[in-house]
Write an enzyme that holds these catalytic residues in place. Structure first.
Site, mmCIF file in Angstrom:
data_model
loop_
_atom_site.group_PDB
_atom_site.id
_atom_site.type_symbol
_atom_site.label_atom_id
_atom_site.label_comp_id
_atom_site.label_asym_id
_atom_site.label_seq_id
_atom_site.Cartn_x
_atom_site.Cartn_y
_atom_site.Cartn_z
ATOM 1 N N ASP A 25 0.783 -1.246 0.000
ATOM 2 C CA ASP A 25 0.000 0.000 0.000
ATOM 3 C C ASP A 25 0.816 1.298 0.000
ATOM 4 O O ASP A 25 0.439 2.271 0.673
ATOM 5 C CB ASP A 25 -0.961 0.007 1.194
ATOM 6 C CG ASP A 25 -1.948 -1.148 1.157
ATOM 7 O OD1 ASP A 25 -1.934 -1.927 0.184
ATOM 8 O OD2 ASP A 25 -2.743 -1.292 2.117
ATOM 9 N N GLU A 73 -4.581 -0.751 -1.413
ATOM 10 C CA GLU A 73 -5.888 -0.839 -0.746
ATOM 11 C C GLU A 73 -6.831 0.097 -1.487
ATOM 12 O O GLU A 73 -6.637 1.313 -1.491
ATOM 13 C CB GLU A 73 -5.782 -0.423 0.728
ATOM 14 C CG GLU A 73 -7.138 -0.542 1.451
ATOM 15 C CD GLU A 73 -7.072 -0.190 2.935
ATOM 16 O OE1 GLU A 73 -5.964 -0.050 3.483
ATOM 17 O OE2 GLU A 73 -8.156 -0.044 3.535
ATOM 18 N N LYS A 130 -6.654 -4.597 -3.246
ATOM 19 C CA LYS A 130 -7.264 -5.347 -2.140
ATOM 20 C C LYS A 130 -8.278 -4.466 -1.406
ATOM 21 O O LYS A 130 -7.981 -3.323 -1.076
ATOM 22 C CB LYS A 130 -6.187 -5.856 -1.177
ATOM 23 C CG LYS A 130 -5.364 -4.783 -0.504
ATOM 24 C CD LYS A 130 -4.309 -5.434 0.397
ATOM 25 C CE LYS A 130 -3.508 -4.445 1.206
ATOM 26 N NZ LYS A 130 -4.256 -3.581 2.110
ATOM 27 N N LYS A 133 -7.698 -5.063 4.731
ATOM 28 C CA LYS A 133 -6.386 -4.738 5.284
ATOM 29 C C LYS A 133 -5.370 -5.822 4.893
ATOM 30 O O LYS A 133 -4.245 -5.522 4.543
ATOM 31 C CB LYS A 133 -6.474 -4.645 6.820
ATOM 32 C CG LYS A 133 -7.525 -3.654 7.329
ATOM 33 C CD LYS A 133 -7.124 -2.236 7.006
ATOM 34 C CE LYS A 133 -8.044 -1.219 7.655
ATOM 35 N NZ LYS A 133 -9.175 -0.830 6.805
ATOM 36 N N VAL A 158 3.186 0.254 4.207
ATOM 37 C CA VAL A 158 2.424 0.954 5.253
ATOM 38 C C VAL A 158 1.010 0.385 5.372
ATOM 39 O O VAL A 158 0.488 -0.180 4.419
ATOM 40 C CB VAL A 158 2.346 2.460 4.914
ATOM 41 C CG1 VAL A 158 3.725 3.069 4.902
ATOM 42 C CG2 VAL A 158 1.642 2.744 3.590
ATOM 43 N N THR A 159 0.388 0.596 6.532
ATOM 44 C CA THR A 159 1.021 1.035 7.758
ATOM 45 C C THR A 159 1.386 -0.204 8.566
ATOM 46 O O THR A 159 0.742 -1.238 8.449
ATOM 47 C CB THR A 159 0.094 1.947 8.600
ATOM 48 O OG1 THR A 159 -1.086 1.213 8.964
ATOM 49 C CG2 THR A 159 -0.309 3.174 7.836
ATOM 50 N N CYS A 163 -2.188 -2.665 7.697
ATOM 51 C CA CYS A 163 -2.162 -3.592 6.548
ATOM 52 C C CYS A 163 -0.913 -4.471 6.506
ATOM 53 O O CYS A 163 -0.978 -5.611 6.046
ATOM 54 C CB CYS A 163 -2.329 -2.807 5.253
ATOM 55 S SG CYS A 163 -3.992 -2.113 5.119
ATOM 56 N N GLN A 203 7.988 -13.923 21.412
ATOM 57 C CA GLN A 203 7.749 -15.354 21.620
ATOM 58 C C GLN A 203 8.410 -16.204 20.526
ATOM 59 O O GLN A 203 7.790 -17.108 19.962
ATOM 60 C CB GLN A 203 6.244 -15.643 21.671
ATOM 61 C CG GLN A 203 5.509 -14.831 22.745
ATOM 62 C CD GLN A 203 4.038 -15.092 22.735
ATOM 63 O OE1 GLN A 203 3.585 -16.145 23.146
ATOM 64 N NE2 GLN A 203 3.285 -14.121 22.246
HETATM 65 C C1 C5J Z 1 -3.126 0.496 5.515
HETATM 66 C C2 C5J Z 1 -4.863 1.726 6.629
HETATM 67 N N1 C5J Z 1 -2.607 0.333 4.314
HETATM 68 N N2 C5J Z 1 -4.055 2.162 7.602
HETATM 69 N N3 C5J Z 1 -4.376 1.022 5.586
HETATM 70 O O1 C5J Z 1 -2.501 0.223 6.526
HETATM 71 O O2 C5J Z 1 -6.030 1.975 6.671
#
Ligand code: C5J
Length: 222
Positions: A25, A73, A130, A133, A158-159, A163, A203
């Site tokens: 993204d 996205e 997509k 997320k 990101v972020t 996502c 972990q």
């Molecule tokens: C992504 C969002 N790409 N933060 N989307 O992380 O809404």
């Protein structure tokens, strides 16, 4: 095999022949002023600063023949893949589908939904739109990776906590070994990025490993 001894929580070993880079993204709507990220009240500078590092990682992947997969996205122009539960959330100044300075917000084919010019896909690279997320949800990613014979995934984009982390968790559940390039990912909230990185590698790498981009490039070059 390639190895990153400095990866966390411990050394990461991968076969470049069965590894792909997935860049999540890196779209103008998240990274540039006037896009979706900014309409939600975020400072996009946090995200813009990783562009040169992501570019270096993409260049190394291309040089060594790793498939580079880009995600965006975004939603269909008729919004048929945008549930009200997503559209009506919060109080952004512009909602998904509204007209902004870079076209309709997060709509496929609009300038804002496209990838930033600095990281633009090469012809032939996989670009997945997509609606969620996670990049596995409602996309061809599973089939694409099966066709490529991919076993390990390197993540950038990101972020971090939304996502990127969602897609890493999806990949982990599907049997992929996952590595996150720490300085090739960003959040509007640095503390969320730090927490997501800790969660991923906690972990004994419960979701995956993390490493600095330079160390990943070094491992590819060795
Ligand atoms: C992504 C969002 N790409 N933060 N989307 O992380 O809404």
């Amino acid at each position: 095999m390639a190895q990153i001894p400095d990866a966390l929580p411990f050394s990461f070993t991968f076969d470049p022949a069965t590894t792909a880079l997935i860049v999540i993204d890196m779209q103008r709507d998240f990274v540039e002023p006037g896009g979706f990220g900014e309409t939600l009240g975020n400072d996009v500078a946090q995200l813009r600063q990783i562009i040169p590092t992501v570019a270096a990682l993409i260049a190394a992947a291309r040089k060594h023949g790793l498939p580079v997969i880009h995600t965006r996205e975004c939603h269909r122009p008729d919004l048929s893949d945008l549930p009200p539960a997503k559209r009506d959330r919060g109080k952004p100044s512009l909602r998904i589908g509204d007209l902004g300075p870079m076209g309709r917000i997060l709509i496929a084919g609009e300038p804002g939904a496209d990838i930033v010019p600095e990281l633009y896909p090469l012809p032939g690279e996989i670009v997945l739109d997509k609606p969620g997320k996670g990049a596995f949800y409602a996309t061809s990613l599973s089939d694409d990776l099966a066709k490529l014979g991919t076993k390990s995934l390197i993540f950038a984009g990101v972020t971090t906590e939304v996502c990127v982390q969602t897609t890493m968790r999806e990949a982990n559940d599907r049997g992929f070994t996952c590595l996150l390039a720490e300085d090739s990912t960003a959040s509007y909230f640095p503390e969320f990025k730090a927490a997501a990185i800790e969660m991923i590698r906690a972990q004994g790498a419960i979701v995956g490993w993390t490493a600095q981009t330079a160390k990943i490039v070094e491992a590819l070059n060795d």
